[in-house]
Design a protein around this motif. Structure first.
Motif, PDB file in Angstrom:
ATOM      1  N   LEU A  68     -21.698  13.496  26.847  1.00 33.85           N
ATOM      2  CA  LEU A  68     -21.850  13.064  25.413  1.00 33.85           C
ATOM      3  C   LEU A  68     -23.128  12.949  24.891  1.00 33.85           C
ATOM      4  O   LEU A  68     -23.270  13.280  23.531  1.00 33.85           O
ATOM      5  N   THR A  69     -23.995  12.177  25.472  1.00 36.18           N
ATOM      6  CA  THR A  69     -25.183  11.704  24.778  1.00 36.18           C
ATOM      7  C   THR A  69     -26.355  11.541  25.995  1.00 36.18           C
ATOM      8  O   THR A  69     -25.886  11.310  27.104  1.00 36.18           O
ATOM      9  N   THR A  70     -27.526  12.013  25.262  1.00 34.36           N
ATOM     10  CA  THR A  70     -28.795  11.689  26.433  1.00 34.36           C
ATOM     11  C   THR A  70     -29.086  10.403  26.564  1.00 34.36           C
ATOM     12  O   THR A  70     -29.628   9.959  27.562  1.00 34.36           O
ATOM     13  N   LEU A  71     -28.374   9.449  25.877  1.00 34.51           N
ATOM     14  CA  LEU A  71     -28.659   7.978  26.051  1.00 34.51           C
ATOM     15  C   LEU A  71     -27.936   7.575  27.112  1.00 34.51           C
ATOM     16  O   LEU A  71     -28.395   6.720  27.904  1.00 34.51           O
ATOM     17  N   GLY A  72     -26.794   8.073  27.551  1.00 34.89           N
ATOM     18  CA  GLY A  72     -25.854   7.395  28.440  1.00 34.89           C
ATOM     19  C   GLY A  72     -25.236   6.073  28.038  1.00 34.89           C
ATOM     20  O   GLY A  72     -25.663   5.804  26.744  1.00 34.89           O
ATOM     21  N   GLY A  73     -24.264   5.440  28.930  1.00 40.28           N
ATOM     22  CA  GLY A  73     -23.836   4.336  28.307  1.00 40.28           C
ATOM     23  C   GLY A  73     -22.719   4.080  29.345  1.00 40.28           C
ATOM     24  O   GLY A  73     -22.337   4.690  30.190  1.00 40.28           O
ATOM     25  N   THR A  74     -22.050   2.930  28.767  1.00 39.84           N
ATOM     26  CA  THR A  74     -20.910   2.391  29.610  1.00 39.84           C
ATOM     27  C   THR A  74     -19.664   2.038  28.678  1.00 39.84           C
ATOM     28  O   THR A  74     -19.911   1.913  27.519  1.00 39.84           O
ATOM     29  N   GLN A  75     -18.544   2.032  29.183  1.00 44.25           N
ATOM     30  CA  GLN A  75     -17.418   1.257  28.478  1.00 44.25           C
ATOM     31  C   GLN A  75     -16.877   2.059  27.495  1.00 44.25           C
ATOM     32  O   GLN A  75     -16.804   1.594  26.138  1.00 44.25           O
ATOM     33  N   PRO A  76     -16.717   3.175  27.433  1.00 41.97           N
ATOM     34  CA  PRO A  76     -16.427   4.184  26.279  1.00 41.97           C
ATOM     35  C   PRO A  76     -15.090   4.027  25.753  1.00 41.97           C
ATOM     36  O   PRO A  76     -14.060   3.584  26.717  1.00 41.97           O
ATOM     37  N   ARG A  77     -14.782   3.769  24.492  1.00 37.22           N
ATOM     38  CA  ARG A  77     -13.330   3.863  24.074  1.00 37.22           C
ATOM     39  C   ARG A  77     -13.457   4.718  22.708  1.00 37.22           C
ATOM     40  O   ARG A  77     -14.202   4.849  21.918  1.00 37.22           O
ATOM     41  N   VAL A  78     -12.381   5.650  22.950  1.00 33.19           N
ATOM     42  CA  VAL A  78     -12.131   6.747  21.956  1.00 33.19           C
ATOM     43  C   VAL A  78     -11.422   6.080  20.620  1.00 33.19           C
ATOM     44  O   VAL A  78     -10.307   5.485  20.871  1.00 33.19           O
ATOM     45  N   SER A  79     -12.037   6.454  19.232  1.00 32.36           N
ATOM     46  CA  SER A  79     -11.165   5.954  18.267  1.00 32.36           C
ATOM     47  C   SER A  79      -9.648   6.451  18.268  1.00 32.36           C
ATOM     48  O   SER A  79      -9.431   7.651  18.577  1.00 32.36           O
ATOM     49  N   PRO A  80      -8.933   5.534  17.613  1.00 32.70           N
ATOM     50  CA  PRO A  80      -7.505   6.290  17.348  1.00 32.70           C
ATOM     51  C   PRO A  80      -7.440   7.635  16.473  1.00 32.70           C
ATOM     52  O   PRO A  80      -6.620   8.212  16.404  1.00 32.70           O
ATOM     53  N   ARG A  81      -8.643   7.666  15.724  1.00 35.48           N
ATOM     54  CA  ARG A  81      -8.521   8.927  14.800  1.00 35.48           C
ATOM     55  C   ARG A  81      -9.136  10.056  15.475  1.00 35.48           C
ATOM     56  O   ARG A  81      -9.283  11.096  14.912  1.00 35.48           O
TER      57      ARG A  81
END
Length: 668
Positions: free
Chosen positions: A532-545
C-alpha cells in the motif's frame, strides 16, 4: 671605874645566857638544789648549819633553788627542834590554752585524756621541769576524734605563747588505681589525679561533722571514646587499691515506623518488634580509631505487603548524645514494576522470526484517573497473566484478546523453544458479566485478533499451520474449524478486513528480503497482494467506511513511531500525529470512522515518558486533524485501545494496580 666595868661584863653574861641555838642539817629534793641561808648562797646540800635565835621572834630564811623548779623558801625559828630539814622543790607550772579545729576532739596530755567529751577549747595547768642534763622536759598534747588523723603538738616551758591550736587533719591514703582500658584520666571528685595506672596518689577522706562518718568520694575514669567509669570510695578500712572499668557507650533504641510493622534491619540483621510494632535493639558504640570516633550502624527500614510497597529508607545511627527513639516515615511506592510479554519480530540470516521479549513497565498502585471518572475493570485475570491486543465485536457485546505465555528467561539471549512461547484467544462480555471463554487451544502462538465486519469471524495471526505467522480465521462463536487465509513465505501480522462486497484483507507483512515491515492488501480468494505504501508500517486498521487505513510507522531518525493514514487503495500516507520525540502506536477506529484512539508516550509521569490512551478527531475528512485529547492520565502503562459500539468509551489494556487487565473508560 672598875665597878663600872664589872657591871658591863655581868650584863653581857646575862644576855649571853638567854640565846638559843639549833644545829640543822639541810638537804633538798632534788638533792642538787642550791641552798641559800639568809640570802647567802651556801651551795648544794646536805649542809649542816647552826642557827642562833636571840629571841622568840628571830627567824632564819632558807631557800632551795634549782633550774626547772620553783624556788622553795623555808623559815626557821627557835621552835624548830628537828636536826634535819628536807626541802622538796616543786616543778614549775603554767596554764596552757588549747584550741581544736575544725571540729571538737578529745584532748590528751602525755597520753592521758584531760577531757571526757570532745571539746573545741580547754585550759590546763602543766608542770615543767628539766632532766638530769638540765634539758627542759616537754609535754605532748594530742587532739583525737574518730576518722581523723590525731593532731599532736609539743609543749615546752620555753614557748613564748601558752596558747596552742591543734588542727585535725582528714585521713589520707595513697591510692593505686587501674582502669580498663588503661590510659584513662583518673579524677577524684572531678579533680584530676593522673593517667591510669596511678600509683601512690595521696588522697584525703574528709568527715561529715554531723554524722562523724567519712564523706564518700567519686573516683572517676575518663577516656575519649568510652563511657566514663565511676565508683564511690571511702576510707574503706584503709584500702588503697581500686579498679575502674570504663563502659562502652550503649543505648537501647526504639524505632517507630509509619506505617507500623515495617522490617527494620541494622547492619543487615533484622531486629525484633514490640507489641506496638516498634523495633528495638541494644547497640554498643565502641571507638573505632585513634580519634576516638564511635562506631555507627546502618539502619534500613522497609515494608512490603501483598498489596502495597514502600520505598526503603536507610539512615545512620550513631551515639548522638544517647538518643534512643527514632521515627521513620516511609513513602509508599505508588508504582509497581510489571513485566510485559511481547511478540517481537527479529531478523536473522534465516529471515524473520517471532521471539518472546519481556519488557519492564511501570504501574500505579492507584487505578483511578485524576481528572475524569475512574475506568471500569472488566477482567479479573490471575496475577502474572500476559494480555496481548484486543478487539471488540461489531455489535459491541463481545471482546476478544490474546493471553501469552513464555519462560521467564525467554528473550534474554536464550533461544526459546517454539512450544515455550504460545498464546490463546479468550472472549469476554463487554459489560463485564460472566467469565472468560476459551476460543483457541493455546498450543500455538495465536495473536492480534480482529473481528470481521459482520462479527461472525475472528481473524488472527498464528504459527499453528507453519513456522511463520500467517493469517487465520475462526468462527466467533467458537465453532470448530480454522481457516488459513494467507499461505505465503512472509510473517503476516495484524490482520483486518473490510466490508466491501468483495472483502479485502489488510495486514502487516515481514518479508525476509526486507528490513522494514510492509503493509499488504489482498482480495480474499485471490493470491494477489498490493503493497500500500512505500513508507511501510505496522498495525494496520481499515476504516469502517472502507476508505482508509491507519497504521503506525517508525521515524528512521528518532526511532519513534507516528500514526499515519493512507487511502485504502494505497498512496502517500498522511502523518496524523507528527511527534518525532514521542512513540505512538495501537491505532483503532471509532465505529463511524470519525475518530481514532491510540497509545502514546508523549505525556510524562514522574519524569518518565508513559504510555496513555489518546483520542484524535478525524472528522475533517482528508484535511488536518484536530489536536489529540488525552483520555487516560493514571501514569500506568495503558495501550491497545478500541472503541465500544457507541464511541462513548474505550476498552484498553493496562497494568494499573500492578497486573495486566482489560479496562473500559468513558471518553465523553
Amino acid at each position: 671605874m672598875i665597878q663600872r666595868l664589872l657591871c658591863i661584863v655581868a650584863l653581857a653574861l646575862l644576855v649571853g645566857g638567854c640565846a638559843t641555838t639549833r644545829v640543822v642539817t639541810i638537804s633538798t629534793k632534788p638533792a642538787d638544789a642550791t641552798i641559800s641561808i639568809d640570802g647567802v648562797t651556801r651551795g648544794r646540800g646536805p649542809i649542816t648549819e647552826t642557827f642562833t635565835f636571840s629571841s622568840a621572834e628571830q627567824t632564819h630564811r632558807v631557800v632551795a633553788s634549782r633550774m626547772g623548779y620553783k624556788d622553795t623558801p623555808v623559815t626557821l625559828n627557835r621552835d624548830y627542834r628537828r636536826q634535819d630539814l628536807l626541802i622538796e622543790l616543786k616543778p614549775l607550772t603554767r596554764v596552757i590554752h588549747i584550741t581544736v579545729a575544725p571540729v571538737p576532739a578529745i584532748i590528751s596530755v602525755d597520753g592521758k585524756p584531760i577531757t571526757s567529751e570532745p571539746v573545741s577549747a580547754v585550759s590546763k595547768e602543766l608542770e615543767f621541769t628539766v632532766d638530769s642534763k638540765n634539758q627542759w622536759i616537754t609535754h605532748t598534747i594530742t587532739a583525737e576524734r574518730p576518722n581523723y588523723d590525731p593532731a599532736v603538738q609539743t609543749v615546752s616551758w620555753t614557748d613564748r605563747d601558752p596558747s596552742y591550736t591543734l588542727l585535725l587533719q582528714a585521713k589520707k591514703k595513697n591510692l593505686n588505681i587501674t582502669t580498663e582500658p588503661p590510659g584513662a584520666d583518673v579524677l577524684i571528685d572531678y579533680e584530676k589525679l593522673g593517667v591510669s595506672p596511678v600509683r601512690g596518689a595521696a588522697v584525703e577522706f574528709p568527715v561529715d561533722p554531723a554524722s562523724n562518718e567519712f564523706i564518700p568520694r567519686k573516683l572517676r575514669a575518663e577516656k575519649p571514646g568510652y563511657m566514663p567509669g565511676e565508683i564511690t570510695i571511702s576510707w574503706d578500712s584503709g584500702r588503697t587499691d581500686y579498679h575502674v572499668d570504663l563502659g562502652v557507650y550503649t543505648k537501647d533504641i526504639r524505632i517507630v515506623t509509619d506505617p507500623p510493622g515495617a522490617v527494620v534491619k541494622i547492619d543487615g540483621h533484622e531486629i525484633p518488634s514490640d507489641r506496638s510494632g516498634a523495633a528495638f535493639a541494644t547497640l554498643q558504640f565502641p571507638p573505632v580509631n585513634e580519634k576516638a570516633e564511635l562506631k555507627t550502624y546502618t539502619c534500613t527500614v522497609s515494608k512490603k505487603t501483598a498489596d502495597s510497597e514502600w520505598e526503603p529508607q536507610s539512615f545512620t545511627i550513631g551515639w548522638e548524645n544517647g538518643r534512643t527513639e527514632y521515627r521513620v516515615t516511609l513513602k509508599e511506592i505508588l508504582t509497581r514494576p510489571v513485566k510485559l510479554l511481547m511478540p517481537n519480530m527479529r531478523r536473522s540470516d534465516d529471515g524473520w522470526e517471532v521471539v518472546p521479549e519481556w519488557v519492564d513497565t511501570i504501574a500505579m498502585k492507584d487505578v483511578t484517573e485524576p481528572e475524569r471518572p475512574s475506568p471500569q475493570q472488566l477482567t479479573r485475570l490471575a496475577k502474572g497473566t500476559q494480555i496481548g491486543s484486543l478487539a471488540v465485536s461489531p455489535d459491541g457485546s463481545r471482546l476478544v484478546f490474546a493471553v501469552l505465555s513464555a519462560s521467564p528467561d525467554a528473550g534474554t539471549g536464550r533461544t526459546a523453544a517454539r512450544s515455550e512461547f504460545c498464546s490463546q484467544l479468550l472472549l469476554i462480555n463487554t459489560d463485564g458479566s460472566g467469565g472468560a471463554s476459551i476460543l483457541t487451544d493455546g498450543k500455538s502462538l495465536d495473536l492480534m485478533p480482529w473481528y470481521s465486519p459482520r462479527g461472525d469471524q475472528i481473524l488472527f495471526s498464528s504459527n499453528r499451520s507453519a513456522r511463520k505467522l500467517q493469517v487465520h480465521a475462526i468462527s466467533a462463536d467458537g465453532a470448530p474449524g480454522i481457516t488459513r487465509l494467507t499461505t505465503g513465505d512472509t510473517n503476516d501480522l495484524w490482520p483486518t478486513i473490510d466490508s466491501d462486497p468483495k472483502p479485502r484483507l489488510f495486514y502487516q507483512a515481514m518479508v525476509d528480503t526486507r528490513a522494514d515491515p510492509r503493509l499488504y492488501m489482498t482480495q480474499l480468494g485471490t493470491i494477489f497482494q498490493t503493497d500500500l505504501t512505500t513508507l511501510g508500517g505496522t498495525q494496520p486498521r481499515v476504516s469502517p467506511r472502507n476508505d482508509a487505513i491507519i497504521f503506525a510507522a517508525v521515524n528512521e531518525k528518532t526511532g519513534k513511531r507516528d500514526i499515519f493514514r493512507v487511502r485504502d487503495s494505497g498512496g502517500v500516507p498522511q502523518n496524523l500525529t507528527n511527534t518525532p520525540d514521542a512513540d505512538e502506536c495501537d491505532p483503532s477506529w471509532s465505529r463511524d470512522g470519525s475518530k481514532i484512539v491510540f497509545a502514546s508516550d508523549r505525556a510524562t509521569a514522574d519524569g518518565r515518558n508513559n504510555y496513555d490512551i489518546w483520542m484524535l478527531d478525524l472528522s475533517n475528512a482528508q484535511g488536518p486533524a484536530h489536536e489529540p485529547v488525552q483520555i487516560t492520565a493514571n501514569a500506568s502503562h495503558d495501550d491497545c485501545p478500541v472503541f465500544d459500539l457507541s464511541g462513548s468509551s474505550v476498552f484498553f489494556r493496562s497494568n494499573r494496580g500492578g497486573q495486566w487487565q482489560i479496562w473500559n473508560i468513558a471518553v465523553k
